[in-house]
Design an enzyme around this catalytic site. Structure first.
Site, PDB file in Angstrom:
ATOM      1  N   ASP A 248     -30.604  11.343  12.756  1.00 54.75           N
ATOM      2  CA  ASP A 248     -31.194  10.007  12.596  1.00 54.75           C
ATOM      3  C   ASP A 248     -31.050   9.208  13.895  1.00 54.75           C
ATOM      4  O   ASP A 248     -30.974   7.982  13.877  1.00 54.75           O
ATOM      5  CB  ASP A 248     -30.596   9.245  11.399  1.00 54.75           C
ATOM      6  CG  ASP A 248     -29.096   9.059  11.511  1.00 54.75           C
ATOM      7  OD1 ASP A 248     -28.485   9.570  12.474  1.00 54.75           O
ATOM      8  OD2 ASP A 248     -28.518   8.388  10.623  1.00 54.75           O
TER       9      ASP A 248
ATOM     10  N   ASN B  51     -28.660   3.181  15.015  1.00 55.61           N
ATOM     11  CA  ASN B  51     -28.911   4.173  16.061  1.00 55.61           C
ATOM     12  C   ASN B  51     -30.359   4.162  16.511  1.00 55.61           C
ATOM     13  O   ASN B  51     -31.221   3.751  15.750  1.00 55.61           O
ATOM     14  CB  ASN B  51     -28.556   5.565  15.513  1.00 55.61           C
ATOM     15  CG  ASN B  51     -27.049   5.770  15.531  1.00 55.61           C
ATOM     16  OD1 ASN B  51     -26.374   5.327  16.451  1.00 55.61           O
ATOM     17  ND2 ASN B  51     -26.542   6.440  14.497  1.00 55.61           N
TER      18      ASN B  51
ATOM     19  N   CYS C 190     -19.397   2.395  17.083  1.00 57.36           N
ATOM     20  CA  CYS C 190     -19.552   3.658  16.360  1.00 57.36           C
ATOM     21  C   CYS C 190     -18.138   4.081  15.981  1.00 57.36           C
ATOM     22  O   CYS C 190     -17.179   3.680  16.647  1.00 57.36           O
ATOM     23  CB  CYS C 190     -20.169   4.676  17.314  1.00 57.36           C
ATOM     24  SG  CYS C 190     -20.507   6.275  16.559  1.00 57.36           S
ATOM     25  N   HIS C 191     -18.000   4.894  14.922  1.00 59.89           N
ATOM     26  CA  HIS C 191     -16.616   5.274  14.586  1.00 59.89           C
ATOM     27  C   HIS C 191     -16.286   6.703  15.016  1.00 59.89           C
ATOM     28  O   HIS C 191     -15.311   7.283  14.556  1.00 59.89           O
ATOM     29  CB  HIS C 191     -16.319   5.038  13.104  1.00 59.89           C
ATOM     30  CG  HIS C 191     -17.405   5.492  12.184  1.00 59.89           C
ATOM     31  ND1 HIS C 191     -17.951   4.706  11.210  1.00 59.89           N
ATOM     32  CD2 HIS C 191     -18.070   6.662  12.125  1.00 59.89           C
ATOM     33  CE1 HIS C 191     -18.901   5.373  10.586  1.00 59.89           C
ATOM     34  NE2 HIS C 191     -18.990   6.559  11.115  1.00 59.89           N
TER      35      HIS C 191
ATOM     36  N   HIS D 107     -21.897   9.012  21.169  1.00 59.86           N
ATOM     37  CA  HIS D 107     -22.149  10.402  20.723  1.00 59.86           C
ATOM     38  C   HIS D 107     -21.987  11.400  21.863  1.00 59.86           C
ATOM     39  O   HIS D 107     -22.511  12.513  21.784  1.00 59.86           O
ATOM     40  CB  HIS D 107     -23.536  10.563  20.083  1.00 59.86           C
ATOM     41  CG  HIS D 107     -23.646   9.941  18.731  1.00 59.86           C
ATOM     42  ND1 HIS D 107     -24.706  10.167  17.879  1.00 59.86           N
ATOM     43  CD2 HIS D 107     -22.817   9.106  18.047  1.00 59.86           C
ATOM     44  CE1 HIS D 107     -24.539   9.487  16.757  1.00 59.86           C
ATOM     45  NE2 HIS D 107     -23.403   8.832  16.841  1.00 59.86           N
TER      46      HIS D 107
ATOM     47  N   ASP E 261     -19.098  12.724  17.037  1.00 58.74           N
ATOM     48  CA  ASP E 261     -20.470  13.255  16.989  1.00 58.74           C
ATOM     49  C   ASP E 261     -20.845  14.057  18.231  1.00 58.74           C
ATOM     50  O   ASP E 261     -21.865  14.745  18.234  1.00 58.74           O
ATOM     51  CB  ASP E 261     -21.459  12.102  16.784  1.00 58.74           C
ATOM     52  CG  ASP E 261     -21.167  11.358  15.502  1.00 58.74           C
ATOM     53  OD1 ASP E 261     -21.307  11.962  14.435  1.00 58.74           O
ATOM     54  OD2 ASP E 261     -20.760  10.182  15.562  1.00 58.74           O
TER      55      ASP E 261
HETATM   56  P1  NAD Z   1     -30.853   3.083   5.235  1.00 55.17           P
HETATM   57  O1  NAD Z   1     -32.319   3.327   5.354  1.00 55.17           O
HETATM   58  O2  NAD Z   1     -30.127   3.566   4.021  1.00 55.17           O
HETATM   59  O3  NAD Z   1     -30.549   1.522   5.364  1.00 55.17           O
HETATM   60  C1  NAD Z   1     -31.133   0.747   6.348  1.00 55.17           C
HETATM   61  C2  NAD Z   1     -31.572  -0.594   5.768  1.00 55.17           C
HETATM   62  O4  NAD Z   1     -32.419  -1.186   6.744  1.00 55.17           O
HETATM   63  C3  NAD Z   1     -32.394  -0.513   4.468  1.00 55.17           C
HETATM   64  O5  NAD Z   1     -31.818  -1.350   3.485  1.00 55.17           O
HETATM   65  C4  NAD Z   1     -33.768  -0.996   4.877  1.00 55.17           C
HETATM   66  O6  NAD Z   1     -34.444  -1.705   3.838  1.00 55.17           O
HETATM   67  C5  NAD Z   1     -33.423  -1.899   6.031  1.00 55.17           C
HETATM   68  N1  NAD Z   1     -34.566  -2.208   6.897  1.00 55.17           N
HETATM   69  C6  NAD Z   1     -35.593  -1.422   7.265  1.00 55.17           C
HETATM   70  N2  NAD Z   1     -36.448  -2.109   8.058  1.00 55.17           N
HETATM   71  C7  NAD Z   1     -35.929  -3.354   8.203  1.00 55.17           C
HETATM   72  C8  NAD Z   1     -36.334  -4.514   8.893  1.00 55.17           C
HETATM   73  N3  NAD Z   1     -37.453  -4.535   9.616  1.00 55.17           N
HETATM   74  N4  NAD Z   1     -35.554  -5.615   8.817  1.00 55.17           N
HETATM   75  C9  NAD Z   1     -34.417  -5.614   8.100  1.00 55.17           C
HETATM   76  N5  NAD Z   1     -33.986  -4.546   7.407  1.00 55.17           N
HETATM   77  C10 NAD Z   1     -34.733  -3.427   7.465  1.00 55.17           C
HETATM   78  O7  NAD Z   1     -30.194   3.709   6.552  1.00 55.17           O
HETATM   79  P2  NAD Z   1     -28.658   4.110   6.830  1.00 55.17           P
HETATM   80  O8  NAD Z   1     -28.507   5.577   6.597  1.00 55.17           O
HETATM   81  O9  NAD Z   1     -27.752   3.153   6.158  1.00 55.17           O
HETATM   82  O10 NAD Z   1     -28.593   3.904   8.404  1.00 55.17           O
HETATM   83  C11 NAD Z   1     -28.812   2.651   9.030  1.00 55.17           C
HETATM   84  C12 NAD Z   1     -28.617   2.773  10.524  1.00 55.17           C
HETATM   85  O11 NAD Z   1     -27.209   2.875  10.844  1.00 55.17           O
HETATM   86  C13 NAD Z   1     -29.239   4.041  11.135  1.00 55.17           C
HETATM   87  O12 NAD Z   1     -29.805   3.724  12.378  1.00 55.17           O
HETATM   88  C14 NAD Z   1     -28.059   4.980  11.301  1.00 55.17           C
HETATM   89  O13 NAD Z   1     -28.298   5.942  12.296  1.00 55.17           O
HETATM   90  C15 NAD Z   1     -26.991   4.002  11.682  1.00 55.17           C
HETATM   91  N6  NAD Z   1     -25.600   4.456  11.545  1.00 55.17           N
HETATM   92  C16 NAD Z   1     -24.736   4.025  12.499  1.00 55.17           C
HETATM   93  C17 NAD Z   1     -23.406   4.387  12.435  1.00 55.17           C
HETATM   94  C18 NAD Z   1     -22.458   3.873  13.507  1.00 55.17           C
HETATM   95  O14 NAD Z   1     -21.246   4.086  13.408  1.00 55.17           O
HETATM   96  N7  NAD Z   1     -22.938   3.179  14.537  1.00 55.17           N
HETATM   97  C19 NAD Z   1     -22.933   5.192  11.385  1.00 55.17           C
HETATM   98  C20 NAD Z   1     -23.840   5.599  10.404  1.00 55.17           C
HETATM   99  C21 NAD Z   1     -25.187   5.211  10.491  1.00 55.17           C
END
Ligand code: NAD
Length: 477
Positions: free
Chosen positions: A118, A152, A174-175, A203, A257
């Site tokens: 992703d 991401n 990030c964790h 990552h 990662d």
């Molecule tokens: P998800 O699709 O389950 O949730 C994302 C949310 O964003 C949804 O509720 C969706 O409705 C919302 N969304 C979509 N378009 C939007 C917009 N224009 N405005 C506001 N909200 C909007 O996705 P997820 O699996 O929870 O992942 C979310 C992000 O977090 C991804 O980019 C993922 O890669 C990232 N992530 C980061 C870490 C980290 O440690 N940095 C860890 C895990 C996931």
């Protein structure tokens, strides 16, 4: 000190509940207001109901507001967390499928040194564009606010934001560095007594320091590679054959990662992945491993929805481990994921967003791993590239640690440099509105056989209805 926090993509329920759980325990931030923003009203409502109930049961002093308007979440906020995934997992699969049709196993965004499924740097233009849009709105509406990037791709995203909207304060979290603690626990070391550092890109982080009781503890890691190993989940790869193969090749241990981000030599096909990431999944980014993750996310969302229903129907306490665990079992959420996602009922989540806010507002120093512009921290990396490094945060801001000992030459030149070049091409494509940079990435891709293959795959992705902004940006007819 109370603050105002906007969470964009707050419907990402698990993430939001982890943040809320941390806030409840953060007395320094008592009285704060949290604006939950998402475009999906159903998911947003469930999160709001649960957040309010969480606060009530723990008798915390926090106020929640929900909105579907981006500016509402940004205006007057001190911190804006972005965790949105534009287009959702559905879009990622659509683009991946088109890639596979043209011979790009796991899609065009799966690239050497970036296999995370992703972490789209090429075909999710809308995601990158949203990052920049949020930063611009912050610059206009709350110029002093911190933008906290969780969505991401953190590496490309934070570097892009710092170049496109340089006046905005941005930090990525990030964790992944928790992999250091996993290794320490496996060896039997007390994490509190560990002297460690990691450095690199998001990552793409490497363990440059691992000392215990005043001695180098790296030999204890090396010993682990002879042990029998079987993954418990597709994400269980910190001690996989792949991690040790990277340790032996690069001379430093890849953390978190990073282990997923090796080269095509280890990702060529499912059979190859099985060998390096273990059976039965072949790691998180194989077709099987990623399917497992998507199913797990779906079951987790179900647990959240059920909890929200319970919150409306019953006055009984719902935020207790047995209650949540019962539901997790009912919807088949694996034990390890249950621990990671729901342990927040009992303890802090381990995410860094709230500790960052506490350190900045209270001034009590906190050691965190941050994604910020390099500015000389890693010698050999340009200043305007965002690096992931340890730093102390206090009321004066972020103070990076000196990376000591430095990253070795193998890691710097053979891993970080080529990863950085891919980031440069993707970020330049966006900033210069020139799709040629994306073509260039694909022409350097070992899966590419012809000019036509590159043009066709980009054209088909760009002609998905949701990609009209991408077509306009790159002037693709
Ligand atoms: P998800 O699709 O389950 O949730 C994302 C949310 O964003 C949804 O509720 C969706 O409705 C919302 N969304 C979509 N378009 C939007 C917009 N224009 N405005 C506001 N909200 C909007 O996705 P997820 O699996 O929870 O992942 C979310 C992000 O977090 C991804 O980019 C993922 O890669 C990232 N992530 C980061 C870490 C980290 O440690 N940095 C860890 C895990 C996931």
């Amino acid at each position: 000190m109370s603050v105002r926090i906007g969470i964009i993509g707050a419907g990402s329920a698990v993430f939001s509940m982890r943040v809320v759980g941390d806030l409840i325990r953060a007395e320094d931030l008592s009285g704060s207001e949290i604006v939950l923003m998402d475009i999906d009203e159903k998911r947003l409502s469930a999160v709001e109901i649960l957040a309010n109930r969480f606060v009530e049961e723990f008798e915390a002093n926090l106020k929640f507001k929900k909105t579907t308007d981006l500016d509402d979440a940004i205006r007057d906020s001190d911190f804006v967390i972005n965790t949105a995934l534009v287009g959702g997992h559905e879009y990622l699969e659509k683009a991946r499928e088109i890639g596979e049709k043209y011979g790009y196993y796991r899609g065009i965004d799966a690239q050497e040194f970036n296999m995370v499924s992703d972490y789209y740097t090429l075909s999710n233009f809308n995601q990158l564009s949203y990052f920049v849009n949020i930063a611009r709105r912050i610059s206009e509406l709350s110029p002093k606010a911190w933008m906290i990037q969780a969505a991401n791709p953190v590496f490309e995203g934070t570097t892009l934001i710092t170049r496109a909207v340089p006046e905005v304060n941005v930090v990525g979290f990030c964790h992944g560095h928790h992999g250091v603690f996993e290794i320490a626990k496996k060896i039997g070391l007390d994490v509190e007594k560990l002297d460690w550092q990691i450095a690199g890109f998001n990552h793409a982080i490497w363990l440059n320091r691992f000392r215990y009781d005043g001695k180098d503890a790296y030999p204890l890691i090396e010993k682990l590679q002879n042990e029998n190993w079987r993954p418990q989940t597709p994400f269980d790869d910190q001690l996989s054959p792949m991690a040790f193969e990277m340790l032996n090749f690069y001379g430093m241990m890849p953390i978190g990662d990073t282990v997923r981000n090796s080269t095509w030599r280890y990702h060529r096909n499912f059979k190859t992945k099985l060998r390096w990431y273990g059976s039965p999944w072949g790691g998180a980014d194989s077709e099987l491993g990623w399917e497992w993750y998507k199913q797990t996310l779906k079951s987790t969302v179900k647990v959240i929805e059920e909890l929200a229903k319970l919150a409306l129907e019953s006055k009984e306490r719902i935020f207790k481990v047995e209650r949540v665990s019962e539901l997790a079992k009912k919807f088949n959420v694996p034990e390890e994921i249950f621990q990671e996602f729901f342990a927040v009922v009992e303890e802090e989540s381990g995410e860094q967003h709230i500790p960052f806010m506490k350190a900045l507002t209270s001034g009590k120093p906190e050691r965190l791993v941050v994604n910020i512009r390099n500015n000389g921290v890693i010698p050999g990396i340009p200043d305007d590239v965002v690096v992931e490094i340890p730093a102390v945060v206090d009321s004066e801001g972020i103070h990076p640690e000196k990376i000591d000992p430095p990253l070795n030459d193998q890691v710097l030149r053979l891993y970080l440099y080529p990863r950085m070049v891919r980031m440069e091409l993707a970020v330049r494509a966006f900033l210069e509105r020139d799709v040629n940079y994306i073509y260039e990435i694909l022409h350097r891709d070992p899966r590419t056989r012809s000019e036509g293959q590159v043009e066709s795959v980009i054209e088909e992705i760009a002609h998905l209805p949701e990609n009209k902004p991408m077509r306009e940006h790159y002037k693709i007819p």
